[in-house]
Design an enzyme around this catalytic site. Structure first.
Site, PDB file in Angstrom:
ATOM      1  N   GLU B  10      77.485 167.854  10.986  1.00 49.63           N
ATOM      2  CA  GLU B  10      78.011 167.006  12.249  1.00 49.63           C
ATOM      3  C   GLU B  10      77.778 165.286  12.224  1.00 49.63           C
ATOM      4  OE1 GLU B  10      78.430 169.750  15.391  1.00 49.63           O
ATOM      5  OE2 GLU B  10      77.800 170.847  14.598  1.00 49.63           O
ATOM      6  N   TYR B 135      87.379 164.699  14.490  1.00 53.35           N
ATOM      7  CA  TYR B 135      88.273 164.675  16.196  1.00 53.35           C
ATOM      8  C   TYR B 135      87.112 164.137  17.533  1.00 53.35           C
ATOM      9  CZ  TYR B 135      83.945 168.067  17.192  1.00 53.35           C
ATOM     10  OH  TYR B 135      82.605 168.990  17.312  1.00 53.35           O
ATOM     11  N   ASP B 137      84.690 163.814  19.876  1.00 56.92           N
ATOM     12  CA  ASP B 137      83.948 164.916  20.427  1.00 56.92           C
ATOM     13  C   ASP B 137      83.009 163.833  22.165  1.00 56.92           C
ATOM     14  OD1 ASP B 137      82.152 166.934  21.286  1.00 56.92           O
ATOM     15  OD2 ASP B 137      81.025 166.194  18.873  1.00 56.92           O
ATOM     16  N   GLU B 142      83.530 162.486  15.634  1.00 61.52           N
ATOM     17  CA  GLU B 142      82.952 163.067  15.009  1.00 61.52           C
ATOM     18  C   GLU B 142      83.756 163.690  13.522  1.00 61.52           C
ATOM     19  OE1 GLU B 142      80.581 166.168  17.136  1.00 61.52           O
ATOM     20  OE2 GLU B 142      80.720 167.542  14.979  1.00 61.52           O
ATOM     21  N   SER B 144      83.572 166.923  11.070  1.00 57.94           N
ATOM     22  CA  SER B 144      82.548 168.208  10.863  1.00 57.94           C
ATOM     23  C   SER B 144      82.403 168.320   9.322  1.00 57.94           C
ATOM     24  CB  SER B 144      82.346 168.998  11.727  1.00 57.94           C
ATOM     25  OG  SER B 144      82.465 169.065  13.118  1.00 57.94           O
ATOM     26  N   HIS B 201      74.378 167.155  13.485  1.00 57.06           N
ATOM     27  CA  HIS B 201      73.786 168.098  13.312  1.00 57.06           C
ATOM     28  C   HIS B 201      74.014 168.988  12.935  1.00 57.06           C
ATOM     29  CE1 HIS B 201      75.085 168.610  18.334  1.00 57.06           C
ATOM     30  NE2 HIS B 201      73.992 167.740  17.713  1.00 57.06           N
ATOM     31  N   ASN B 203      74.036 172.939  10.025  1.00 57.94           N
ATOM     32  CA  ASN B 203      74.807 174.055  10.702  1.00 57.94           C
ATOM     33  C   ASN B 203      73.895 175.279   9.436  1.00 57.94           C
ATOM     34  OD1 ASN B 203      76.286 174.261  13.455  1.00 57.94           O
ATOM     35  ND2 ASN B 203      77.040 172.325  12.171  1.00 57.94           N
ATOM     36  N   HIS B 287      71.809 176.477  14.884  1.00 59.00           N
ATOM     37  CA  HIS B 287      72.316 174.931  15.529  1.00 59.00           C
ATOM     38  C   HIS B 287      71.661 174.537  15.028  1.00 59.00           C
ATOM     39  CE1 HIS B 287      75.433 171.892  18.273  1.00 59.00           C
ATOM     40  NE2 HIS B 287      75.815 171.805  17.015  1.00 59.00           N
TER      41      HIS B 287
END
Lengths: 69, 557
Positions: B10, B135, B137, B142, B144, B201, B203, B287
């Site tokens: 992200e 989107y 954020d 952001e 993702s 980030h 994941n 995360h």
């Protein structure tokens, strides 16, 4: 020396076989190499100068963000 | 075992209106997302004209399904109450622009490049055909990424997000020429050097059965030290950068705790958000919020690759015994030392350097992977182990060698060259400007991109592949299904999430929900032919036949 060799080729792992200097310590750089490196750095900075934001102080001051994650 | 695992990234981009430093960040982010949604809609309508089976209509943007969002669910086994939570933690609600924000800048008409289209929609969320979510954020746009299975693909679809960002910036620049509204630039960095940070980030999917305590204790020393490879470099020390100097990481100074649920305040090294976005009886999604936004390919592949290998160590209970006396202090000590020689204290009395600690993880990972793959390591695992070894070797010998591979080292070399030529001190605004401009996502302005295109930074994936990944989903995860559904039936999409696709059928209150609980299912090989269905309704019926139990809706129950 290291400071002048900016963005030069880094060394590889010891097992690496695709480099001519494999297995032997990197030869210390001669004056010719150093000169080429310095020239390369000058060229790089000249190129970067051409794209840098013109008013660095205003750019830095105006770069204000809101908090995120 | 292998480095292969479901993973994704992200990126929250820094957002700046050219010449208007006080512009509302949420509005700017909305303009970025809307302009990209319009671009996608334009492309899809061009693609679908003349093709059978598409829905033949054009719509802009795809809503988000918030059904599986649980930002207050803690991996340690409890849930924070909404009252206790900081408002920024409530990421399970769709954001809306306030009337003041809309009034602040007339975004529907003058500021939006609408070309000859009559769409005046404000888009704060969309799902694009490569399977990613784009989107608003908080106050940043952001990206993702879609789910991928290898570190090299993680790099490819992470860098594809930078292409998406650059395209949005280009759209807005064209609009600015026409309408006189300010252009918007995006920066792939993590701080404005004025006490504010925003994240990049990662994941990772892992086995739900692994106790979270083991995850935490294994990750603290790893995360405190991996920045010697994955740091993006930063001019200035402290959250506001006021102490002159250079450090390895953009993010290190913004972390205050070892473990916790928060991501925007009191940031923890190990984040406990428990939102699997998949079958929550089998999987956990780790995360990771400690990382810097990377541009360098080597740093990105190492970030995802080494972390995945350490998760293998955790899943096999083979983590080396390393227990930092003070992980948060160590994080900052390591970041503040560009010579990469500083040592940090362990609870057993040892003093180890970041390279020593990473070496221990490397050796343990090499041993485990060799043991688990007696017939030889797969290519992806081999690549990550080789790069890890190579980079640690060079860091121990002479970190300046990494200027052609790592973000922080490239930035540091460039800054030092300027310091040498122009005699600048570390608090010279020109150095801070270079730091910021390194992360400018425009290929012609961003200094990373300039260095890479001049061949001064090595790349691992070519630019054509990255460009293609901005439009095409990865083929080996459910992202293929998500992205292809969005491309094929854009106007039927009511909302899409990580683990669901909700569609409407022609008529009144007719539609269906497709669940996607298995991240590796619904890949290209499995579902390609399902998309041959003549319309969206028959497509859903085909999915329901193949995956009974995951589809509910009109005429299906």
């Amino acid at each position: 020396m290291a400071q002048e060799r900016i963005f030069g080729q880094g060394s590889r792992r010891e097992e690496e076989t695709d480099l001519p200097d494999n297995g032997t310590p990197a030869p210390s750089q001669g004056a010719g190499q150093a000169q080429r490196d310095t020239q390369g750095t000058d060229d790089l900075l000249a190129e970067i100068d051409g794209v840098l934001e013109t008013n660095a102080e205003a750019f830095v001051k105006g770069f204000v963000q809101k908090g995120g994650q | 075992m292998s480095v292969r695992r479901v993973m994704g990234s992200e990126t929250e981009f820094g957002v700046l209106a050219v010449g208007e430093p006080h512009a509302n960040a949420t509005v700017l982010s909305t303009r970025v997302v809307t302009s990209y949604a319009l671009r996608v809609a334009r492309e899809l309508s061009r693609e679908s004209s003349g093709r059978n089976g598409s829905d033949g209509q054009t719509s802009v943007g795809t809503g988000w399904d918030y059904g599986s969002e649980a930002p207050l669910s803690d991996a340690r086994g409890y849930t924070m109450s909404r009252e206790q939570a900081h408002p920024s933690q409530l990421t399970d609600q769709a954001p809306v622009l306030t009337a003041e924000e809309i009034a602040a800048e007339a975004i529907t008409e003058s500021a939006m490049y609408t070309e000859d289209m009559d769409w005046r929609k404000v888009i704060m969320n969309t799902v694009i055909p490569n399977g990613a979510r784009v989107y608003v954020d908080h106050s940043h746009p952001e990206y993702s990424s879609p789910e991928v299975t290898t570190p090299l693909d993680a790099l490819t679809w992470d860098a594809a997000g930078d292409v998406v960002a650059a395209r949005a910036v280009a759209e807005l620049a064209r609009g600015a020429e026409k309408t006189g509204t300010p252009a918007v630039n995006l920066y792939k960095n993590n701080t404005d050097n004025k006490s504010v940070s925003y994240g990049a980030h990662e994941n990772y999917m892992l086995d739900r059965a692994v106790p979270f305590d083991r995850i935490t204790s294994a990750l603290l020393p790893f995360f405190a030290t991996r920045q010697i490879m994955c740091g993006a470099g930063r001019v200035g020390l402290g959250v506001d950068g006021s102490e002159p100097g250079f450090q390895l990481s953009q993010r290190a100074d913004f972390f205050e705790r070892t473990v916790g649920l928060e991501t925007t305040i009191h940031r923890p090294i190990v984040n406990t958000r428990d939102e699997p976005h998949a079958d929550d009886t089998k999987y956990r999604r780790l995360h990771v919020i400690i990382g810097d936004a990377n541009l360098s390919h080597t740093a990105t592949v190492l970030k995802f690759g080494t972390t995945s290998l350490v998760l293998n160590l955790i899943e096999h209970d083979r983590v080396p015994a390393l227990d930092l006396a003070d992980p948060v202090a160590a994080l900052q000590t390591v970041s503040h030392d560009p010579s990469v020689t500083a040592t940090v204290p362990l609870r057993d009395g040892r003093e180890l350097s970041a390279v020593d600690i990473q070496r221990e993880y490397y050796r343990a990972a090499l041993e485990l992977e060799r043991e688990l793959a007696p017939d030889g390591l797969d290519q992806d695992t081999r690549q990550v182990l080789d790069l890890w070894d190579e980079v640690l070797t060079d860091l121990a010998d002479d970190p300046s060698r990494l200027a052609d591979r790592l973000d922080w080292a490239a930035k540091y070399a460039l800054l030092n060259a300027y310091r040498q030529r122009d005699g600048m001190a570390w608090n010279d605004p020109r150095l801070i400007a270079i730091d910021l401009q390194y992360a400018d996502i425009r290929p012609e302005k961003g200094l990373y991109h300039r260095l890479a295109s001049a061949g001064r930074i090595r790349t691992l994936v070519d630019s054509e592949t990255i460009e293609r990944a901005a439009d095409q989903p990865p083929e080996d995860t459910r992202a293929w299904f998500r992205g292809t559904a969005v491309r094929r039936y854009p106007s039927a999409m009511v909302s899409v999430g990580w683990d669901s696709v909700n569609v409407e059928f022609p008529g009144i209150r007719r539609g269906a929900r497709i669940g996607m609980p298995e991240p590796l299912d619904l890949n290209r090989e499995t579902t390609r032919e399902w998309f041959d269905a003549p319309d969206v309704e028959q497509w859903v019926h085909r999915v329901a036949e193949q995956r009974p139990g995951t589809v509910t809706g009109t005429g299906l129950n």
